[in-house]
Each structure stands twice: as structure tokens, then as C-alpha cells.
Design a protein around this motif. Structure first.
Motif, PDB file in Angstrom:
ATOM      1  N   UNK A  58       0.849  -1.195   0.000  1.00  0.00           N
ATOM      2  CA  UNK A  58       0.000   0.000   0.000  1.00  0.00           C
ATOM      3  C   UNK A  58       0.882   1.241   0.000  1.00  0.00           C
ATOM      4  N   UNK A  59       1.762   1.328   0.987  1.00  0.00           N
ATOM      5  CA  UNK A  59       2.646   2.499   1.095  1.00  0.00           C
ATOM      6  C   UNK A  59       3.636   2.553  -0.065  1.00  0.00           C
ATOM      7  N   UNK A  60       4.100   1.408  -0.526  1.00  0.00           N
ATOM      8  CA  UNK A  60       5.065   1.393  -1.629  1.00  0.00           C
ATOM      9  C   UNK A  60       4.433   1.946  -2.898  1.00  0.00           C
ATOM     10  N   UNK A  61       3.191   1.571  -3.196  1.00  0.00           N
ATOM     11  CA  UNK A  61       2.499   2.096  -4.380  1.00  0.00           C
ATOM     12  C   UNK A  61       2.358   3.617  -4.277  1.00  0.00           C
ATOM     13  N   UNK A  62       1.974   4.094  -3.104  1.00  0.00           N
ATOM     14  CA  UNK A  62       1.828   5.538  -2.912  1.00  0.00           C
ATOM     15  C   UNK A  62       3.165   6.252  -3.066  1.00  0.00           C
ATOM     16  N   UNK A  63       4.223   5.656  -2.538  1.00  0.00           N
ATOM     17  CA  UNK A  63       5.542   6.283  -2.630  1.00  0.00           C
ATOM     18  C   UNK A  63       6.096   6.254  -4.051  1.00  0.00           C
ATOM     19  N   UNK A  64       5.767   5.223  -4.815  1.00  0.00           N
ATOM     20  CA  UNK A  64       6.178   5.194  -6.225  1.00  0.00           C
ATOM     21  C   UNK A  64       5.513   6.349  -6.988  1.00  0.00           C
ATOM     22  N   UNK A  65       4.230   6.549  -6.753  1.00  0.00           N
ATOM     23  CA  UNK A  65       3.513   7.645  -7.411  1.00  0.00           C
ATOM     24  C   UNK A  65       4.092   8.991  -6.983  1.00  0.00           C
ATOM     25  N   UNK A  66       4.366   9.155  -5.706  1.00  0.00           N
ATOM     26  CA  UNK A  66       4.935  10.385  -5.144  1.00  0.00           C
ATOM     27  C   UNK A  66       6.305  10.672  -5.766  1.00  0.00           C
ATOM     28  N   UNK A  67       7.140   9.655  -5.840  1.00  0.00           N
ATOM     29  CA  UNK A  67       8.481   9.807  -6.414  1.00  0.00           C
ATOM     30  C   UNK A  67       8.403  10.214  -7.875  1.00  0.00           C
ATOM     31  N   UNK A  68       7.572   9.537  -8.641  1.00  0.00           N
ATOM     32  CA  UNK A  68       7.457   9.824 -10.074  1.00  0.00           C
ATOM     33  C   UNK A  68       6.927  11.234 -10.318  1.00  0.00           C
ATOM     34  N   UNK A  69       5.949  11.651  -9.536  1.00  0.00           N
ATOM     35  CA  UNK A  69       5.406  13.004  -9.694  1.00  0.00           C
ATOM     36  C   UNK A  69       6.441  14.051  -9.302  1.00  0.00           C
ATOM     37  N   UNK A  70       7.166  13.800  -8.241  1.00  0.00           N
ATOM     38  CA  UNK A  70       8.129  14.773  -7.741  1.00  0.00           C
ATOM     39  C   UNK A  70       9.344  14.959  -8.632  1.00  0.00           C
ATOM     40  N   UNK A  71       9.801  13.880  -9.250  1.00  0.00           N
ATOM     41  CA  UNK A  71      10.984  13.955 -10.099  1.00  0.00           C
ATOM     42  C   UNK A  71      10.639  14.077 -11.580  1.00  0.00           C
ATOM     43  N   UNK A  72       9.376  13.843 -11.929  1.00  0.00           N
ATOM     44  CA  UNK A  72       8.969  13.954 -13.326  1.00  0.00           C
ATOM     45  C   UNK A  72       9.551  12.876 -14.216  1.00  0.00           C
ATOM     46  N   UNK A  73       9.873  11.741 -13.617  1.00  0.00           N
ATOM     47  CA  UNK A  73      10.382  10.606 -14.383  1.00  0.00           C
ATOM     48  C   UNK A  73       9.954   9.326 -13.687  1.00  0.00           C
ATOM     49  N   UNK A  74      10.029   8.225 -14.418  1.00  0.00           N
ATOM     50  CA  UNK A  74       9.640   6.954 -13.817  1.00  0.00           C
ATOM     51  C   UNK A  74      10.628   6.590 -12.712  1.00  0.00           C
ATOM     52  N   UNK A  75      10.184   5.743 -11.809  1.00  0.00           N
ATOM     53  CA  UNK A  75      11.062   5.319 -10.726  1.00  0.00           C
ATOM     54  C   UNK A  75      12.242   4.522 -11.273  1.00  0.00           C
ATOM     55  N   UNK A  76      12.055   3.797 -12.349  1.00  0.00           N
ATOM     56  CA  UNK A  76      13.170   3.084 -12.997  1.00  0.00           C
ATOM     57  C   UNK A  76      14.187   4.061 -13.571  1.00  0.00           C
ATOM     58  N   UNK A  77      13.689   5.115 -14.227  1.00  0.00           N
ATOM     59  CA  UNK A  77      14.587   6.132 -14.778  1.00  0.00           C
ATOM     60  C   UNK A  77      15.357   6.839 -13.668  1.00  0.00           C
TER      61      UNK A  77
END
Length: 140
Positions: A58-77
Motif C-alpha cells: 500500500x505504502x510502496x504504491x503511494x511512494x512510487x507515485x509520489x516519487x514519479x510526480x516529484x521527479x517527473x520521471x519513472x522510478x526506474x529512470x
């Protein structure tokens, strides 16, 4: 001098459509997962959890979305971008809510980041596939 700026964000209707499509895609491929969409400020806007999906995801999904929005790139990138130097990689991994593995994508409309989507509960490949299904469901 302008004292404020306008900032667009994904709508709640689009966010709910995206998480529903992501979870549905997970079920199609045999993966019970959690899907989250955050707005342009990283605030949770929509969330959906498949029956039996891992609680910690649950928290990991939310943090992935947060990270991607904040950095403007995919978490893999982002993972690839901070591999070197080691001090950068190690330092960013200590930051709260930053995820450096696959499954999170920015939501970009007309070149502007308006949110992020994150999925967790499967492999990195499965999480990414489901997040992309969520994006496709809203025409991105």
C-alpha cells in the motif's frame, strides 16, 4: 512581478479511472496489487487495492507515485539517473518516500507533470505493466 503560478493537476475522475484499470490489469495477469495516483503536489488522490494484495505494498504504491510526480520521471529512470556517484545514490535512498525501483510513472499532459501513478504487489515488470495500463485508460 507575479506572486503566484498556476499549476495543473490530474482530476479525481481520471485518477480513479487509472487506479481501477491498473488493478484490473493486475488481476488479468494473476497479480494482486495496490495502485495509487497522486496529484501534482504529491498528495494522494486515488487508491485501489485488489483483494489479498500485500499490505506493505500500500505504502510502496503511494511512494512510487509520489516519487514519479516529484521527479517527473519513472522510478526506474530515477534509479538509473542516480547510480553514480555512490554518494548521490546512497543519499537519495535515505530520503523518506523515495523509491528507486520500477512501477511508478509521472502523469504528463501537454509536457506538464500533473500527477503520478504507482503500483506495487508484483514484480517490477508486472507493476510497470499495470501502471502503464492505468495511464492508457486515461489516454496517456
Amino acid at each position: 512581478m507575479d506572486l503566484t503560478i498556476g499549476k495543473r493537476s490530474i482530476s479525481s475522475a481520471a485518477a480513479f479511472t487509472a487506479v481501477a484499470a491498473a488493478v484490473e490489469k493486475g488481476l488479468e495477469i494473476g497479480c494482486r496489487l495496490n495502485a495509487a495516483v497522486v496529484d501534482s503536489g504529491g498528495n494522494l488522490l486515488a487508491f485501489r487495492r485488489a483483494d489479498g494484495a500485500f499490505l506493505h505494498s500500500i505504502a510502496i504504491a503511494q511512494d512510487k507515485a509520489y516519487t514519479a510526480a516529484g521527479f517527473g520521471m519513472s522510478t526506474s529512470e530515477l534509479h538509473d539517473a542516480v547510480k553514480e556517484p555512490a554518494a548521490l545514490r546512497d543519499g537519495i535512498m535515505l530520503r523518506e518516500r523515495i523509491i528507486l525501483f520500477g512501477g511508478g510513472f509521472p502523469i504528463v499532459v501537454d509536457g506538464e507533470v500533473v500527477g503520478g501513478i504507482g503500483c506495487s504487489g508484483g514484480s517490477e515488470e508486472q507493476d510497470g505493466l499495470c501502471a502503464r495500463a492505468g495511464l492508457a485508460a486515461i489516454g496517456l
